[in-house]
Write an enzyme that holds these catalytic residues in place. Structure first.
Site, PDB file in Angstrom:
ATOM      1  N   CYS A 117      27.253  -7.689  70.570  1.00  0.00           N
ATOM      2  CA  CYS A 117      26.105  -8.604  70.592  1.00  0.00           C
ATOM      3  C   CYS A 117      26.343  -9.825  71.489  1.00  0.00           C
ATOM      4  O   CYS A 117      25.433 -10.607  71.731  1.00  0.00           O
ATOM      5  CB  CYS A 117      25.756  -9.042  69.179  1.00  0.00           C
ATOM      6  SG  CYS A 117      25.432  -7.650  68.089  1.00  0.00           S
ATOM      7  N   HIS A 258      21.339 -14.987  69.810  1.00  0.00           N
ATOM      8  CA  HIS A 258      21.316 -13.581  69.418  1.00  0.00           C
ATOM      9  C   HIS A 258      20.542 -13.476  68.107  1.00  0.00           C
ATOM     10  O   HIS A 258      20.814 -14.208  67.141  1.00  0.00           O
ATOM     11  CB  HIS A 258      22.751 -13.075  69.257  1.00  0.00           C
ATOM     12  CG  HIS A 258      22.836 -11.759  68.569  1.00  0.00           C
ATOM     13  ND1 HIS A 258      22.040 -10.696  68.932  1.00  0.00           N
ATOM     14  CD2 HIS A 258      23.597 -11.334  67.525  1.00  0.00           C
ATOM     15  CE1 HIS A 258      22.320  -9.669  68.137  1.00  0.00           C
ATOM     16  NE2 HIS A 258      23.256 -10.033  67.281  1.00  0.00           N
ATOM     17  N   ASN A 288      17.713  -6.725  64.860  1.00  0.00           N
ATOM     18  CA  ASN A 288      18.866  -7.067  65.696  1.00  0.00           C
ATOM     19  C   ASN A 288      19.051  -5.974  66.756  1.00  0.00           C
ATOM     20  O   ASN A 288      19.446  -4.861  66.436  1.00  0.00           O
ATOM     21  CB  ASN A 288      20.100  -7.168  64.787  1.00  0.00           C
ATOM     22  CG  ASN A 288      21.384  -7.441  65.531  1.00  0.00           C
ATOM     23  OD1 ASN A 288      21.460  -7.266  66.744  1.00  0.00           O
ATOM     24  ND2 ASN A 288      22.405  -7.850  64.797  1.00  0.00           N
TER      25      ASN A 288
HETATM   26  O1  UT7 Z   1      24.836  -8.633  65.371  1.00  0.00           O
HETATM   27  C1  UT7 Z   1      26.003  -8.695  64.656  1.00  0.00           C
HETATM   28  C2  UT7 Z   1      26.049  -9.868  63.809  1.00  0.00           C
HETATM   29  N1  UT7 Z   1      25.690  -9.536  62.447  1.00  0.00           N
HETATM   30  C3  UT7 Z   1      25.290 -10.470  61.657  1.00  0.00           C
HETATM   31  O2  UT7 Z   1      25.142 -11.586  62.074  1.00  0.00           O
HETATM   32  C4  UT7 Z   1      25.060 -10.154  60.197  1.00  0.00           C
HETATM   33  C5  UT7 Z   1      25.456 -11.332  59.355  1.00  0.00           C
HETATM   34  N2  UT7 Z   1      25.240 -11.126  57.944  1.00  0.00           N
HETATM   35  C6  UT7 Z   1      24.001 -11.117  57.389  1.00  0.00           C
HETATM   36  O3  UT7 Z   1      23.007 -11.276  58.077  1.00  0.00           O
HETATM   37  C7  UT7 Z   1      23.891 -10.979  55.895  1.00  0.00           C
HETATM   38  O4  UT7 Z   1      25.185 -11.020  55.318  1.00  0.00           O
HETATM   39  C8  UT7 Z   1      23.174  -9.683  55.435  1.00  0.00           C
HETATM   40  C9  UT7 Z   1      21.700  -9.767  55.778  1.00  0.00           C
HETATM   41  C10 UT7 Z   1      23.785  -8.481  56.112  1.00  0.00           C
HETATM   42  C11 UT7 Z   1      23.293  -9.545  53.929  1.00  0.00           C
HETATM   43  O5  UT7 Z   1      22.766 -10.683  53.282  1.00  0.00           O
HETATM   44  P1  UT7 Z   1      23.567 -11.388  52.106  1.00  0.00           P
HETATM   45  O6  UT7 Z   1      22.732 -12.499  51.640  1.00  0.00           O
HETATM   46  O7  UT7 Z   1      24.942 -11.723  52.628  1.00  0.00           O
HETATM   47  O8  UT7 Z   1      23.588 -10.254  51.002  1.00  0.00           O
HETATM   48  P2  UT7 Z   1      24.849  -9.578  50.292  1.00  0.00           P
HETATM   49  O9  UT7 Z   1      25.518  -8.609  51.197  1.00  0.00           O
HETATM   50  O10 UT7 Z   1      25.673 -10.621  49.636  1.00  0.00           O
HETATM   51  O11 UT7 Z   1      24.131  -8.776  49.142  1.00  0.00           O
HETATM   52  C12 UT7 Z   1      23.489  -9.459  48.066  1.00  0.00           C
HETATM   53  C13 UT7 Z   1      22.945  -8.413  47.107  1.00  0.00           C
HETATM   54  C14 UT7 Z   1      23.984  -7.376  46.697  1.00  0.00           C
HETATM   55  O12 UT7 Z   1      23.717  -7.027  45.351  1.00  0.00           O
HETATM   56  P3  UT7 Z   1      24.629  -7.593  44.187  1.00  0.00           P
HETATM   57  O13 UT7 Z   1      26.018  -7.119  44.504  1.00  0.00           O
HETATM   58  O14 UT7 Z   1      24.489  -9.068  44.248  1.00  0.00           O
HETATM   59  O15 UT7 Z   1      24.017  -6.963  42.960  1.00  0.00           O
HETATM   60  C15 UT7 Z   1      23.697  -6.199  47.588  1.00  0.00           C
HETATM   61  O16 UT7 Z   1      24.057  -4.970  47.013  1.00  0.00           O
HETATM   62  O17 UT7 Z   1      21.895  -7.691  47.772  1.00  0.00           O
HETATM   63  C16 UT7 Z   1      22.210  -6.280  47.703  1.00  0.00           C
HETATM   64  N3  UT7 Z   1      21.727  -5.686  48.954  1.00  0.00           N
HETATM   65  C17 UT7 Z   1      20.473  -5.232  49.083  1.00  0.00           C
HETATM   66  N4  UT7 Z   1      19.430  -5.166  48.234  1.00  0.00           N
HETATM   67  C18 UT7 Z   1      18.274  -4.642  48.687  1.00  0.00           C
HETATM   68  C19 UT7 Z   1      22.389  -5.529  50.123  1.00  0.00           C
HETATM   69  N5  UT7 Z   1      21.575  -4.958  51.022  1.00  0.00           N
HETATM   70  C20 UT7 Z   1      20.381  -4.758  50.400  1.00  0.00           C
HETATM   71  C21 UT7 Z   1      19.162  -4.224  50.827  1.00  0.00           C
HETATM   72  N6  UT7 Z   1      18.140  -4.190  49.945  1.00  0.00           N
HETATM   73  N7  UT7 Z   1      18.956  -3.765  52.083  1.00  0.00           N
END
Ligand code: UT7
Length: 332
Positions: A117, A258, A288
């Site tokens: 990216c 990005h 993205n």
């Molecule tokens: O281009 C490369 C650069 N990449 C990035 O910049 C990505 C950076 N990271 C992010 O944008 C975020 O970390 C994400 C959008 C990927 C995830 O968001 P988050 O707020 O960090 O969520 P999380 O991974 O902590 O997940 C929170 C909860 C979890 O459930 P529990 O364990 O709290 O019960 C996940 O299982 O949300 C759950 N979860 C989802 N629920 C519904 C994770 N993905 C999903 C989903 N739909 N798609």
């Protein structure tokens, strides 16, 4: 021949392209256990464009490149160099030559550059060095990716994020150098946070000799770690690039980051004291698109008249590697 005075870089055109097929968040909720509400709240993404069978990375890249050349009013035969930033080539030997052929850029040397990216920013800086040395006069820089090819479509933590697209800019030698500052960084100790790694198994050639053969494995990501990295490192690297140009955050007209997550854009702008109306965001429609996200956002903002000649743009890419970088430039 390049005049000795013309060792500056100017931005003379931009273009972008995306596949026709749209996958909405609601569509995605039929594929994995997710919801429009979760995706929109956590990322700002509402839909993404995905390539279908028969659509190639090089054709999409060429389409974006063609649009940029038309805006620049540059004939393809006048291009000296094409740099294609991509992590998803049609051919592992490189796709830039296919783009060169599709455009009819018969005089251009073309090569791929892989920095995930961060690829577009790294390619922009690389291209600028060729112009600054006087080696080349007209360079087409394209960022294009089809991460849909490598996403694990059963992994809801990653598959909701990515879309396919391509964006391009034409750089030309000019008296005035409009690349005001840049900074590029890598940290391979954090490589595990975001991978699209090769996986292989031994294939026996003869009794005591084997080779390793396989393919690349779907994307894995530690979302929280990458999020933390981006929010900390992106403001730092922009500040460094501004410093190199003798500028401050107050000089920035547009922040073109990005497009990874709306929350990252908001947090970076907040940390830098840049008002939200100065932040270009189109991730709601694209998701993205990796190396393509900055030039697509730039192209839309230029064509809609938001970004005008003379505006100072702070762009920053970040992602796998891990890599990150910033380029500050004046449009035009
Ligand atoms: O281009 C490369 C650069 N990449 C990035 O910049 C990505 C950076 N990271 C992010 O944008 C975020 O970390 C994400 C959008 C990927 C995830 O968001 P988050 O707020 O960090 O969520 P999380 O991974 O902590 O997940 C929170 C909860 C979890 O459930 P529990 O364990 O709290 O019960 C996940 O299982 O949300 C759950 N979860 C989802 N629920 C519904 C994770 N993905 C999903 C989903 N739909 N798609």
């Amino acid at each position: 021949m390049v005049q000795q005075t013309q060792l500056g870089v100017s931005w003379v055109g931009c273009g972008s392209a995306h596949p026709a097929m749209v996958l909405s968040n609601t569509d995605l909720s039929q594929v994995v256990d997710t919801s429009d509400e979760w995706i929109t709240t956590r990322t700002g993404i509402q839909q993404r464009y995905l390539a279908q069978g028969g659509e190639s990375l090089s054709a999409l890249a060429a389409q974006a490149g063609q649009a940029a050349l038309e805006m620049a009013q540059v004939d393809a035969t006048g291009v000296d160099l094409i740099i294609l930033a991509t992590s998803t080539p049609d051919d592992l030997f490189g796709s830039a030559s296919q783009v060169q052929a599709a455009l009819g850029a018969s005089q251009a040397v073309a090569f791929d550059l892989t920095a995930a990216c961060s690829g577009f920013v790294f390619a922009l800086v690389t291209a600028s060095q060729f112009i600054r040395t006087g080696a080349y006069r007209t360079v087409l820089v394209i960022g294009a990716d089809m991460l849909s090819r490598w996403v694990d479509w059963t992994d809801r933590r990653t598959c909701i994020l990515f879309g396919d697209g391509a964006g391009a800019v034409v750089l030309q030698a000019s008296d005035r150098d409009r690349l005001l500052g840049f900074e590029m960084r890598s940290d391979g100790t954090m490589n595990d946070c975001l991978t699209l790694a090769y996986g292989s198994e031994p294939q026996t050639l003869m009794a005591d000799k084997t080779v390793q053969q396989g393919t690349f494995q779907p994307i894995t990501m530690n979302g929280k770690e990458v999020y933390r990295f981006a929010v900390k490192r992106v403001p730092e690297v922009i500040e460094k690039a501004l410093f190199r140009g003798g500028l401050t955050a107050g000089d920035i007209d547009w922040l073109v980051l990005h497009q990874a997550n709306q929350r990252i854009l908001d947090a970076v702008a907040d940390r830098m004291g840049i008002p939200s109306e100065r932040v270009i965001s189109n991730m709601a429609r694209y998701g993205n698109t990796s190396a393509a996200s900055i030039p697509i956002a730039l192209d839309e903002a230029v064509r809609s008249g938001r970004i005008k000649a003379g505006d100072v743009i702070a762009s920053s890419g970040f992602g796998a590697g891990l890599t990150w970088g910033a380029a500050i430039f004046e449009w035009g």
